[in-house]
Design a protein around this motif. Structure first.
Motif, PDB file in Angstrom:
ATOM      1  N   LEU A 162       5.264   6.049   3.984  1.00  0.00           N
ATOM      2  CA  LEU A 162       4.806   4.839   3.303  1.00  0.00           C
ATOM      3  C   LEU A 162       4.092   3.869   4.245  1.00  0.00           C
ATOM      4  O   LEU A 162       3.632   2.808   3.806  1.00  0.00           O
ATOM      5  N   ALA A 222      -1.198   2.775   3.741  1.00  0.00           N
ATOM      6  CA  ALA A 222      -1.489   2.462   2.343  1.00  0.00           C
ATOM      7  C   ALA A 222      -2.294   3.574   1.685  1.00  0.00           C
ATOM      8  O   ALA A 222      -2.171   3.819   0.476  1.00  0.00           O
ATOM      9  N   ALA A 281      -0.040   6.112   0.059  1.00  0.00           N
ATOM     10  CA  ALA A 281       1.036   5.588  -0.787  1.00  0.00           C
ATOM     11  C   ALA A 281       1.106   6.358  -2.100  1.00  0.00           C
ATOM     12  O   ALA A 281       0.090   6.813  -2.630  1.00  0.00           O
ATOM     13  N   LEU A 312       4.461  -6.118  -3.191  1.00  0.00           N
ATOM     14  CA  LEU A 312       3.131  -5.539  -3.025  1.00  0.00           C
ATOM     15  C   LEU A 312       2.679  -4.826  -4.287  1.00  0.00           C
ATOM     16  O   LEU A 312       3.501  -4.359  -5.094  1.00  0.00           O
ATOM     17  N   ASN A 325      -1.721  -0.866  -4.221  1.00  0.00           N
ATOM     18  CA  ASN A 325      -2.512  -0.623  -3.018  1.00  0.00           C
ATOM     19  C   ASN A 325      -1.871  -1.236  -1.771  1.00  0.00           C
ATOM     20  O   ASN A 325      -2.540  -1.388  -0.746  1.00  0.00           O
ATOM     21  N   CYS A 326      -0.588  -1.605  -1.885  1.00  0.00           N
ATOM     22  CA  CYS A 326       0.175  -2.191  -0.778  1.00  0.00           C
ATOM     23  C   CYS A 326      -0.399  -3.529  -0.333  1.00  0.00           C
ATOM     24  O   CYS A 326      -0.282  -3.903   0.846  1.00  0.00           O
ATOM     25  N   ARG A 327      -1.013  -4.256  -1.259  1.00  0.00           N
ATOM     26  CA  ARG A 327      -1.502  -5.597  -0.961  1.00  0.00           C
ATOM     27  C   ARG A 327      -0.545  -6.622  -1.552  1.00  0.00           C
ATOM     28  O   ARG A 327      -0.042  -6.427  -2.674  1.00  0.00           O
ATOM     29  N   PHE A 357       5.744  -1.998  -4.532  1.00  0.00           N
ATOM     30  CA  PHE A 357       6.414  -1.807  -3.247  1.00  0.00           C
ATOM     31  C   PHE A 357       6.981  -3.143  -2.784  1.00  0.00           C
ATOM     32  O   PHE A 357       6.596  -4.209  -3.270  1.00  0.00           O
ATOM     33  N   ARG A 406       8.658  -5.218   0.933  1.00  0.00           N
ATOM     34  CA  ARG A 406       8.926  -5.225   2.368  1.00  0.00           C
ATOM     35  C   ARG A 406       9.351  -6.643   2.754  1.00  0.00           C
ATOM     36  O   ARG A 406       9.268  -7.567   1.939  1.00  0.00           O
ATOM     37  N   ASN A 451       6.496  -6.852  10.179  1.00  0.00           N
ATOM     38  CA  ASN A 451       6.958  -6.433   8.851  1.00  0.00           C
ATOM     39  C   ASN A 451       7.989  -5.325   8.967  1.00  0.00           C
ATOM     40  O   ASN A 451       7.981  -4.542   9.926  1.00  0.00           O
ATOM     41  N   CYS A 464       9.525  -1.786   7.233  1.00  0.00           N
ATOM     42  CA  CYS A 464       8.866  -0.676   6.553  1.00  0.00           C
ATOM     43  C   CYS A 464       8.667  -1.038   5.082  1.00  0.00           C
ATOM     44  O   CYS A 464       9.325  -1.931   4.543  1.00  0.00           O
ATOM     45  N   THR A 465       7.780  -0.332   4.454  1.00  0.00           N
ATOM     46  CA  THR A 465       7.537  -0.514   3.020  1.00  0.00           C
ATOM     47  C   THR A 465       8.508   0.367   2.241  1.00  0.00           C
ATOM     48  O   THR A 465       8.840   1.478   2.666  1.00  0.00           O
TER      49      THR A 465
END
Length: 849
Positions: free
Chosen positions: A56, A59, A62, A401, A404-406, A435, A437, A445, A447-448
């Motif tokens: 993960l 991105a 993902a 998130l 797109n992990c944004r 997601f 984090r 950070n 981990c996701t």
């Protein structure tokens, strides 16, 4: 057969797969797509926690469907979590696959892997015992605190009763083909090497020890341990020399050990000029005419196999087989490699290259824990006490998130907690969090982590449509009236695939749920109401106890018919508003039915006359009345059982029963041009009819809300709901409206003077038992239903608007019932046997003569 081809097999509804590492694109496109295409919707993937963190980290890699279409769980071991087990469960069959393949593109379709399968039926057998052993092994790595885990396991057990049977096979069982097998997995007590040695026995030395492994100890310690305990006359090591992963310098110079190169051993599996990585793992001890085989996830390392006195630190799983000597080697095409002329000279073995070291310690330190989303509440189980403490002291902040992990920029409001988990209330957004984090104060950070979105998982786990369910849904879309067929549809859509409900039972709604023990994670109605959240914000997402059930199609159709729309209902099925109206429309509700053609008259038939048609219509109406009365009788008799527990399907069935009676109602003898339609067979009062719609409404509601054991008290609600689900509020609104409609209809009709006081009292009892707050009654799922029922049935039944009366607040925050105050009924028999109530035989308990 390639491993991924097994995922195409039908007959399974649930799959649990364990893996060391994962590539989500590969798993979703190769495994998950085939599983869902074969009708297997309940999928769980268990991965090593640190390798999951690595997967993960980027991105670009993902997952697209994790947390919604399948559940991702993380597992840990003292070393690494390394088993490759696939357990597939169906109603009438099961399968255990123990393999060497990870859930990666190379593992599923590229590498040369080894997999062994055991299949069984639902009947007791040695093979079924092995499948259940694999099932129980995989379950220990799922977190039972998660609602998603609870849902998925309950869903599987509801469809395969044999999963609950206690079956603990011996270490080795004899299969139907006469061979023997056993499931061996790390248990913390004895290592795989010691257990394998025990199964072989110490009666005589091993003739040949054959080891196939892609990875070895630098000093061959595990191999030395095997040779010491098994005392083989000859040892054959099968390696892929091209990978430079074998420590040739550690080989004892004078020991009878042969090393053979696997490269090019088979023109089918591995031609000479082929780059496939050989990832298979197997140990075979040959004694006389028997091969003792250990195949699965374990490499020939101490971390995997352990020693005679110490278990390995990895979590591994293997299948033990006892087969005729040479049979397996012949099938795999490995027999020629056992010959001495295939032995490599020591100098021919390439020097071992150092293996890449994975940053697993770093991933463990950064692991945030486990996340689950239930409506607007994020549940978080921290990975460590230190992680929880860092959050509690304000040293890190939860960051949600998108796909797109944004960062979504959603505010997460911490909620009070008393256990190991933490809870956060998040604001509603058009883009749900995918997601999570933690961002630390120093800018780093965690981990996701994938968020398990419980409601999406429930919806995606829903049974695939069968011919029966498709027909039932089409009936919802196409039937031109609303009647007892609705109960058949509910039974069909709520029954697990493969079960054929009896039509008679489906019609009356009997389910024979006699079990006074509450399942884990559920509360009865009164306990739930004591602890629920009473306020309902307009911005909240809808809650439905029917998530994941095809019965949600019925709820969607009923709601859309009266004009209710919601985003949650759009996901119930592909039923448009127009289709719902067509499905449940009762036709022209005020048009006359005296036309002979409508009564079944055929003018081309010389044997018929208009009088025949009228008589035919009268008999049809009498038959319809009898059918509705019989359904009410059986329905109330079922709910009177003191140990009969109710669930969300029973609540939907209650709403359908009230609708069926109401749709069949009409004012009775009235002035003017009002004439009932063909489906309106139950009058409010008619001297020629003993059954009326207010009386039947009273029968249904009395058993649910009054008497010594009201059925609603036995309703079980999932404790994950922090407030009343919207589908329950909708049914309660129908109950409140129906009770007051029946009371009002008898109060304004002088001929019903004897019946009116008891229906007034029942209406009061209904509202009092609900114990709804002002905010709950103001919620759209309650207030809008009342208003729309007024619009649909007010003119039809010639009733004044009731919604305004029902939602009028009182000093104690309860609501008036629109009737004169009366004592709440405490004994249903008082309602039945009171002097003011006509004691016709039909009104006696159960409606039986």
């Amino acid at each position: 057969m390639k491993l991924y081809e097994a995922f195409q097999d039908t007959g399974f509804h649930t799959t649990i797969m364990t893996t060391f590492c994962v590539e989500f694109d590969a798993f979703e496109s190769i495994a998950l797509s085939r599983l869902r295409g074969a009708g297997c919707r309940n999928v769980m993937l268990v991965c090593d926690a640190d390798m999951l963190g690595l997967a993960l980290a980027e991105a670009a890699s993902a997952p697209k469907l994790a947390g919604t279409n399948y559940l991702v769980a993380k597992a840990r071991a003292d070393g690494v979590f390394h088993p490759k087990v696939i357990v597939q469960i169906g109603k009438n069959r099961g399968r255990l696959i123990v393999a060497s393949a990870n859930a990666t593109a190379s593992g599923l379709a590229g590498n040369l892997e080894l997999a062994a399968a055991i299949e069984c039926s639902a009947q007791e057998s040695p093979a079924r015992g092995l499948v259940l052993a694999g099932w129980r092994y995989a379950l220990q790595f799922l977190d039972p605190r998660q609602k998603a885990v609870e849902d998925k396991l309950r869903w599987a057990r509801d469809r395969s009763a044999w999963l609950s049977e206690q079956s603990y096979p011996d270490a080795v069982v004899e299969l139907a083909d006469g061979t023997k097998a056993g499931f061996l997995a790390s248990d913390g007590a004895a290592g795989l090497s010691a257990r394998f040695t025990d199964l072989i026995g110490a009666q005589r030395a091993v003739d040949r020890l054959t080891v196939l492994s892609p990875y070895w100890d630098d000093n061959l310690a595990a191999l030395d341990n095997l040779r010491t305990t098994l005392r083989p006359k000859k040892t054959v090591l099968l390696i892929d020399a091209e990978q430079r992963a074998f420590p040739a310098e550690a080989l004892p110079r004078k020991a009878p050990i042969q090393v053979s190169d696997l490269r090019g051993f088979s023109p089918t599996h591995l031609p000479e000029k082929n780059s496939r990585f050989i990832h298979a793992k197997m140990i075979v001890a040959t004694i006389g005419g028997v091969d003792h085989v250990l195949a699965g996830s374990a490499n020939c390392t101490l971390a995997a196999l352990g020693t005679a006195s110490r278990p390995g630190i990895n979590q591994e799983a293997c299948l033990y087989r006892r087969l005729p000597a040479g049979a397996l080697f012949n099938r795999l095409g490995l027999t020629p490699l056992l010959d001495a002329d295939r032995a490599m000279r020591l100098e021919e073995i390439p020097k071992m290259q150092p293996q890449e070291k994975l940053p697993l310690d770093e991933m463990e330190a950064r692991d945030p824990g486990t996340f689950e989303l239930i409506y607007e509440t994020i549940h978080w189980w921290p990975s460590t006490v230190a992680m929880a403490s860092a959050h509690d002291r304000g040293h890190c902040t939860l960051e949600l998130l998108d796909a797109n992990c944004r960062p979504l920029g959603l505010k997460a409001e911490p909620l009070p907690h008393s256990g190991a988990d933490r809870k956060f209330r998040i604001e509603q957004s058009g883009r749900p969090p995918v997601f999570a984090r933690f961002r630390h104060r120093d800018g780093t950070n965690s981990c996701t982590a994938v968020i398990a979105r419980v409601q999406d998982l429930q919806t995606q786990t829903r049974d695939p449509l069968t011919v029966g369910t498709e027909r039932a849904i089409r009936e919802l879309e196409m039937d031109d009236d609303e009647g007892l067929w609705l109960l058949d549809v509910i039974q069909t859509l709520s029954a697990p695939p493969g079960e054929k409900p009896a039509t008679a039972q489906a019609r009356v709604g009997k389910t024979n749920k006699a079990d006074d023990e509450k399942p884990p994670g559920q509360l009865d109605y009164e306990a739930f109401m004591r602890g629920r959240r009473r306020e309902i914000k307009g911005s909240e997402a809808e809650r439905s106890a029917l998530s994941g059930s095809h019965a949600s199609f019925v709820r969607a159709a009923l709601n859309r018919l009266i004009g209710l729309k919601s985003a949650a209902l759009q996901g119930a099925g592909d039923i448009s508003q127009e289709e719902a109206a067509t499905a449940l429309d009762t036709g022209d509700e005020t048009a006359g039915t005296n036309d002979a053609l409508e009564q079944g008259f055929n003018p081309r038939d010389p044997k018929q006359s208009p009088k025949v048609a009228v008589e035919l219509s009268r008999k049809r109406r009498q038959a319809d009345i009898a059918a509705i009365v019989a359904a009410v009788d059986d329905y109330t008799e079922d709910l009177r059982q003191p140990n009969r527990m109710l669930d969300e399907i029973d609540i939907l069935r209650l709403r359908a029963m009230l609708m069926i009676i109401t749709v069949a109602g009409w004012p009775g003898v009235v002035k003017g041009s009002y004439k009932p339609s063909q489906v309106q067979v139950l009058p409010c009062y008619d001297p020629t009819h003993t059954e009326t719609w207010p009386r039947l409404i009273g029968r249904v509601l009395a058993v649910v809300f009054s008497g010594p054991s009201p059925a609603l008290r036995r309703l079980l609600l999932d404790r994950s709901h922090d407030r009343l689900p919207d589908d329950l509020l909708e049914t309660l609104a129908c109950c409140a409206w129906s009770a007051n409609a029946a009371a009002t209809a008898t109060r304004i009709n002088p001929a019903c003077a004897k019946l009116a006081p008891f229906l007034n009292t029942l209406a009061t009892a209904v509202m009092a038992f609900m114990k709804l707050s002002r905010e709950e009654m103001a919620a759209p799922s309650f207030a809008a239903v009342l208003e729309n029922l007024d619009q649909r049935f007010g003119k039809r039944l010639q009733l004044p608007p009731l919604a305004g009366i029902l939602v009028k607040p009182q000093k104690d925050s309860a609501l008036t019932c629109g009737v004169a105050p009366a004592d709440v009924l405490r004994d249903q028999d008082a309602l039945v046997g009171s002097p003011g109530w006509p004691m016709t035989p039909e009104w006696q308990v159960g409606g039986r003569r």
